[in-house]
Enzyme design. Structure first.
Site, PDB file in Angstrom:
ATOM      1  N   THR A  98      -4.647  77.561   5.843  1.00 52.22           N
ATOM      2  CA  THR A  98      -3.464  76.707   5.685  1.00 52.22           C
ATOM      3  C   THR A  98      -3.810  75.493   4.834  1.00 52.22           C
ATOM      4  O   THR A  98      -4.932  74.973   4.916  1.00 52.22           O
ATOM      5  CB  THR A  98      -2.983  76.249   7.082  1.00 52.22           C
ATOM      6  N   MET A 124      -9.501  80.890  -0.587  1.00 52.31           N
ATOM      7  CA  MET A 124     -10.545  81.792  -0.081  1.00 52.31           C
ATOM      8  C   MET A 124     -10.989  82.796  -1.140  1.00 52.31           C
ATOM      9  O   MET A 124     -11.744  83.714  -0.826  1.00 52.31           O
ATOM     10  CB  MET A 124     -10.020  82.557   1.142  1.00 52.31           C
ATOM     11  N   HIS A 154       2.387  77.382  -8.969  1.00 54.90           N
ATOM     12  CA  HIS A 154       2.593  78.281  -7.830  1.00 54.90           C
ATOM     13  C   HIS A 154       4.052  78.719  -7.772  1.00 54.90           C
ATOM     14  O   HIS A 154       4.918  78.125  -8.401  1.00 54.90           O
ATOM     15  CB  HIS A 154       2.218  77.590  -6.503  1.00 54.90           C
ATOM     16  N   LYS A 158       6.411  77.562  -2.403  1.00 54.86           N
ATOM     17  CA  LYS A 158       5.303  76.714  -1.893  1.00 54.86           C
ATOM     18  C   LYS A 158       5.836  75.341  -1.488  1.00 54.86           C
ATOM     19  O   LYS A 158       6.621  74.743  -2.214  1.00 54.86           O
ATOM     20  CB  LYS A 158       4.210  76.577  -2.961  1.00 54.86           C
TER      21      LYS A 158
END
Ligand code: NAD
Length: 266
Positions: A98, A124, A154, A158
């Site tokens: 998050t 990640m 993005h 978002k």
């Protein structure tokens, strides 16, 4: 074998995580959770992927924590901190993807890591983890006479800006130069701004369509520019990285880690 709980199962990242977890022979999907008013509750976690897996999407966190090793969270800061406290009490590790936490909320995560092992990273993907290292190296070489600007794009859904990844890239550049990002960041410009202060790190945000996540760190000097860019084309890259982080936590009792630790890039 790590028993994994996926929370935010009905979300964009939740779907990518469920698909990756169901197809990963080295992990066991232990539970798939979402909030109590989620319309997907009671459905098989594999249903949207066209493959039943026998785990129903539930809101029962306490039952899910029994026998679990790690909880993977890509939701929103408030629910993340509620999951964090439950994991701390149950002794279950956490992978937190998050973004949008305040500095005080980040301190809460760091404090919980004294009791449980946590991988916390705003991105990640292996590529962005490498990019952070490349930005640190570039900032050291281009420390004089180069202006640093971070541009990110993005999808239209978002909710936080600049992205957690952009901020992490800014922190990496600032740390390499001995600066504090909180003091030198400039978030967007409008009107008569005056000349650029060379000690600042600028951020520009683009939102639109279905862009999964683009980040560029620009070092602009006299007569040349260096641009380090990463473009994610699928959320699978974040999901695969998060599950790699879940496996990394096996056997760890506590500690706060990021993807640099998971990929042994320190
Ligand atoms: P999304 O809106 O598609 O999904 C959010 C999920 O959180 C949903 O399942 C929703 O039901 C759940 N949720 C929301 N409020 C909740 C609550 N109060 N209690 C329990 N569950 C709740 O969002 P997304 O695009 O999947 O992104 C989720 C988060 O992951 C964002 O913060 C995003 O920035 C971040 N993200 C991180 C990475 C990374 O690599 N670290 C990559 C992509 C996205």
């Amino acid at each position: 074998m790590q028993n994994v709980i996926i929370v935010g199962s009905s979300g964009r990242m939740g779907h990518a995580l469920l698909e990756a977890a169901i197809n990963d022979p080295e992990l066991k999907l232990h539970a798939a959770l979402d909030r109590a008013d989620c319309p997907q509750l009671g459905k098989d976690a594999g249903e949207l992927l066209g493959a039943h897996c026998g785990i129903k999407i539930s809101a029962d966190l306490q039952t899910a924590l029994q026998g679990a090793n790690v909880l993977v969270d890509f939701t929103r800061p408030e629910p993340s901190l509620a999951y964090l406290e439950a994991c701390r009490q149950a002794g279950v590790g956490m992978v937190i993807g998050t973004t949008g936490f305040t500095p005080a909320q980040k301190e809460t995560i760091a404090a919980a890591a004294k009791d449980i092992p946590i991988v916390f990273a705003p991105n990640m993907s292996v590529g962005v983890t490498l990019l952070i290292n490349l930005v640190q190296s570039a900032a050291k070489v281009l420390s004089e006479g180069y202006d640093i600007e971070i541009i990110e794009a993005h999808h239209r859904h978002k909710v936080d800006a600049p992205s957690g990844t952009a901020l992490r890239l800014g922190e990496a550049a600032a740390a390499a130069l001995g600066r504090d990002l909180a003091q030198c960041a400039v978030y967007g410009r409008e009107g008569v701004t005056g000349e650029r202060d060379p000690s600042t790190i600028g951020f520009a945000t683009v939102r639109g369509g279905d862009v999964v996540g683009d980040h560029t760190v620009l070092f602009a000097g006299i007569g040349e520019r260096v641009e380090l860019t990463h473009k994610a084309s699928s959320r699978a890259t974040f999901a695969l990285g998060a599950l790699r982080a879940a496996k990394f936590l096996a056997g760890k009792k506590n500690g706060l880690f990021d993807m640099q630790d998971v990929l042994a890039l320190r």
